[in-house]
Each structure stands twice: as structure tokens, then as C-alpha cells.
Design a protein around this motif. Structure first.
Motif, short mmCIF file in Angstrom:
data_model
loop_
_atom_site.label_atom_id
_atom_site.label_comp_id
_atom_site.label_asym_id
_atom_site.label_seq_id
_atom_site.Cartn_x
_atom_site.Cartn_y
_atom_site.Cartn_z
N TYR A 215 0.90 -1.20 0.07
CA TYR A 215 -0.16 -0.03 -0.09
C TYR A 215 0.88 1.18 -0.06
O TYR A 215 1.67 1.27 0.90
N ILE A 216 0.47 2.26 -0.65
CA ILE A 216 1.57 3.47 -0.81
C ILE A 216 0.44 4.52 -0.98
O ILE A 216 -0.54 4.51 -1.66
N ASN A 217 0.78 5.59 -0.36
CA ASN A 217 0.12 6.79 -0.49
C ASN A 217 0.10 7.68 -1.74
O ASN A 217 1.31 7.60 -2.17
N VAL A 218 -1.01 8.40 -2.07
CA VAL A 218 -1.01 9.05 -3.26
C VAL A 218 0.09 9.94 -3.40
O VAL A 218 0.52 10.36 -4.56
N LYS A 219 0.37 10.69 -2.26
CA LYS A 219 1.78 11.64 -2.30
C LYS A 219 3.08 10.72 -2.73
O LYS A 219 3.72 11.34 -3.23
N GLU A 220 3.16 9.74 -2.11
CA GLU A 220 4.47 8.88 -2.48
C GLU A 220 4.31 8.55 -3.95
O GLU A 220 5.22 8.67 -4.77
N LEU A 221 3.18 8.37 -4.60
CA LEU A 221 2.82 8.03 -5.99
C LEU A 221 3.36 9.28 -6.77
O LEU A 221 4.12 9.34 -7.71
N GLU A 222 2.90 10.55 -6.35
CA GLU A 222 3.35 11.61 -7.00
C GLU A 222 4.81 11.90 -6.65
O GLU A 222 5.30 12.40 -7.92
N ASN A 223 5.57 11.62 -5.76
CA ASN A 223 6.85 11.73 -5.61
C ASN A 223 7.72 10.83 -6.53
O ASN A 223 8.86 11.34 -7.07
N ILE A 224 7.22 9.87 -6.67
CA ILE A 224 7.76 8.90 -7.85
C ILE A 224 7.80 9.46 -9.05
O ILE A 224 8.47 9.27 -9.96
N GLY A 225 6.55 10.09 -9.45
CA GLY A 225 6.53 10.62 -10.77
C GLY A 225 5.16 10.16 -11.45
O GLY A 225 5.17 10.43 -12.89
N TYR A 226 4.50 9.52 -10.90
CA TYR A 226 3.05 9.23 -11.55
C TYR A 226 2.13 10.54 -11.72
O TYR A 226 2.28 11.28 -10.94
N LYS A 227 1.64 10.24 -12.87
CA LYS A 227 0.48 11.34 -13.18
C LYS A 227 -0.87 11.05 -12.88
O LYS A 227 -1.58 11.95 -12.66
N LEU A 228 -1.14 9.83 -12.99
CA LEU A 228 -2.66 9.45 -12.58
C LEU A 228 -2.75 8.17 -11.82
O LEU A 228 -1.80 7.19 -12.28
N VAL A 229 -3.63 8.10 -10.88
CA VAL A 229 -3.77 6.92 -10.19
C VAL A 229 -5.05 6.55 -10.20
O VAL A 229 -6.23 7.29 -9.89
N VAL A 230 -5.58 5.00 -10.42
CA VAL A 230 -6.86 4.79 -10.11
C VAL A 230 -7.09 3.78 -9.20
O VAL A 230 -6.09 3.06 -8.78
N PHE A 231 -8.25 3.59 -8.26
CA PHE A 231 -8.49 2.68 -7.50
C PHE A 231 -9.69 1.97 -7.89
O PHE A 231 -10.77 2.14 -7.40
N PRO A 232 -9.53 1.08 -8.80
CA PRO A 232 -10.40 0.31 -9.53
C PRO A 232 -11.62 -0.37 -8.85
O PRO A 232 -12.75 -0.37 -9.08
N LEU A 233 -11.15 -1.24 -7.72
CA LEU A 233 -12.06 -2.15 -7.31
C LEU A 233 -12.32 -1.55 -5.75
O LEU A 233 -13.22 -2.27 -4.73
N SER A 234 -11.82 -0.63 -5.20
CA SER A 234 -11.84 -0.37 -3.99
C SER A 234 -13.30 -0.13 -3.36
O SER A 234 -13.72 -0.75 -2.56
N SER A 235 -14.27 0.60 -4.03
CA SER A 235 -15.47 0.61 -3.72
C SER A 235 -16.39 -0.51 -3.97
O SER A 235 -17.34 -0.68 -3.10
N THR A 236 -16.05 -1.25 -4.93
CA THR A 236 -16.93 -2.57 -5.40
C THR A 236 -16.88 -3.48 -4.17
O THR A 236 -17.61 -4.26 -3.77
N LEU A 237 -15.29 -3.59 -3.71
CA LEU A 237 -15.12 -4.71 -2.63
C LEU A 237 -15.62 -4.34 -1.32
O LEU A 237 -16.13 -5.22 -0.60
#
Length: 289
Positions: A215-237
Motif C-alpha cells: 500500500y502506497i499513499n498518493v503523495k508517494e506516487l506523486e513523488n515517484i513521478g506518476y501522473k494518474l492513479v486509479v483505485f479500480p475495485l476499492s468501492s466495489t470490494l
């Protein structure tokens, strides 16, 4: 058209775009209500919601597009949609782009699985050649009527063919005109960093709970350099576990009382659905008549 421009502007701005997943229009309204700027229509969750079956390529393109149209019409934020493998060859991809764009969707992602496709996390997947994938991406870019309609190229080959091949496919798709590149099933933060370094295009990440990635925080993803993150199944699960608990309790006890504190009130429910706004609009129209 404005929603497509909104997404394009977000892609051009600094910062990470966070797009939670939903399998229906009500979920999209909740995503918008709490302040997210983009939502993602999950193919896996849509298959479960519409036909009650796993993500094995059983849901059709027309079912997906019709479902997307309903979600798009319910919210004022851009919707990104799963377009599976384009539902066939180049001509199928062209048709899919035309239909999704006409439905008001702002972006789609097209993957490199061969038929029959299935959820990548299930493993044992067959892939089309890299050249066929890039042909599909070129066809998608050519088919769109609005240049702001975002084409996302996805490869699921990391687990089967290795990181090097996955990156090679991502690079080829970027060169073919993909606006965003999405490499699925990465297995470490080091791999994520390598992907961002190697792809000359904005990169998307899929946060899939209960899988290999930590599990990785969206801020960490941003720091790595990602531009877009989706959470595809979080709400469905979450929905599935909640409803399973509710129905089990009702069956065993004959009452839903134990779940009252987990339910919205009717007023809260109506507010989320926009009842107040619809009522005010009706009153205003009557006054003008």
C-alpha cells in the motif's frame, strides 16, 4: 467536450490525478460529492454489477458503453473507462473509440491481452504482439474526433513476459501516440520508479488492494513521478463486503437494526442523489410558466 478538456488540463498541470473507481452512477456521484476531480469506471466491477459474473471478457462493448453513458450523464467530472483490449482488432478499436467518445467519456485504456481476455490479476494470460498493440493505439488516436479525448495504452505483460518487455511495450505505445501509459501488475517501488524513468509520457498506476504491491499513499506516487492513479475495485470490494454482512445479519436475526449506524439516512441519500436541486429546478420552471 468540456469534461474532456478538463481532464486534458489536469494532465497538463503539475500534480497527481486521483481517480477512484466506481461500478455505477451513484458511486460516481459520491466520488464527485466528496471532491475528486475525476472518476474511473471499472470493467471488473461493471461486470460484477451488470451481469454478476467475473471479469473474463464476458461483458460486451455495447454493454460497457451504455453503462458508461449513464455514469457520464450523472456527474460533472471526467470519466475514464476500461476499454479492455478494444474488443477485437483494429476496426473494433476504431468502433469502440467512436462509441465511447460519443457517450461523453473523457478517456479509455486499451490493453494488450489476446482473446479471450480476463482480469490480469488472475494470471495465465495470452498477449498480442507488441506491433499489434501499437497498431491498436495508432488506430485509437486516429479514430478520435476530439484531440482532447485521452487514449491510455495499457500492458498486462509484466508478470508473464517481464519488466523489460513491459517497458518496451510502454515506450512503443508512447511513440505510437498514446497520451498516457499504464503498466499493470508491477511488483515493487523500484519497478515503479524504473517505469517512470523509462517512459516518455505521463504514466498511470492501478492501486489494487490485496495484491502484490505494498500500500502506497498518493503523495508517494506523486513523488515517484506518476501522473494518474486509479483505485479500480476499492468501492466495489467495500460494497460487496458491506452488503454481504447486511444480508447475512438480516438472514440470521430477522432485522437490519445492527446496521443502522452504517446506513445513510433517507435525507442524506436523497441529498446525494440531487433531490433538492431537482426540486428547486422544477419550482423555478413552474414560476416561469
Amino acid at each position: 467536450m468540456q469534461k474532456k478538456i478538463t481532464l486534458r488540463n489536469l494532465l497538463d498541470k503539475e500534480g497527481l490525478i486521483v481517480a477512484p473507481g466506481c461500478h455505477d452512477a451513484f458511486g460516481a456521484k459520491i466520488i464527485e460529492h466528496v471532491g475528486f476531480e475525476v472518476a474511473y469506471m471499472t470493467g471488473n466491477g461493471t461486470s460484477a454489477s451488470l451481469i454478476g459474473k467475473p471479469d473474463l471478457g464476458l461483458i460486451t462493448a455495447s454493454e460497457m458503453v451504455t453503462h458508461a453513458r449513464g455514469i457520464v450523464s450523472a456527474v460533472n467530472i471526467p470519466i475514464i473507462c476500461d476499454c479492455d483490449n478494444g474488443y477485437g482488432g483494429v476496426n473494433n478499436v476504431i468502433r469502440a473509440v467512436e462509441e465511447y467518445e460519443a457517450a461523453g467519456v473523457s478517456a479509455i485504456h486499451i490493453e494488450d491481452q489476446d482473446m479471450p481476455k480476463k482480469c490480469a490479476a488472475l494470471g495465465d494470460i495470452k498477449f498480442i504482439a507488441k506491433e499489434e498493440l501499437t497498431e491498436k493505439i495508432k488506430a485509437a488516436v486516429h479514430a478520435r474526433k476530439d484531440k482532447n479525448f485521452t487514449i491510455i495504452a495499457r500492458t498486462d505483460c509484466r508478470s508473464a513476459l517481464g519488466l523489460k518487455e513491459a517497458i518496451s511495450r510502454g515506450q512503443a505505445c508512447a511513440n505510437a501516440g498514446a497520451d498516457v501509459v499504464y503498466i499493470e501488475l508491477l511488483e515493487s517501488i523500484d519497478e515503479m520508479k524504473e517505469v517512470v524513468r523509462s517512459i516518455d509520457a505521463p504514466v498511470m498506476f492501478d492501486m489494487l488492494e490485496h495484491f502484490r504491491m505494498p500500500y502506497i499513499n498518493v503523495k508517494e506516487l506523486e513523488n515517484i513521478g506518476y501522473k494518474l492513479v486509479v483505485f479500480p475495485l476499492s468501492s466495489t470490494l467495500t460494497y460487496a463486503k458491506s452488503i454481504l454482512g447486511l444480508m447475512t445479519s438480516l438472514k440470521e436475526t430477522g432485522t437490519t437494526e445492527a446496521f443502522l449506524d452504517k446506513m445513510l439516512t433517507l435525507k442524506e441519500y436523497e441529498h446525494l442523489l440531487g433531490y433538492d436541486m431537482i426540486e428547486r429546478r422544477e419550482i423555478a420552471i413552474r414560476k416561469q410558466c
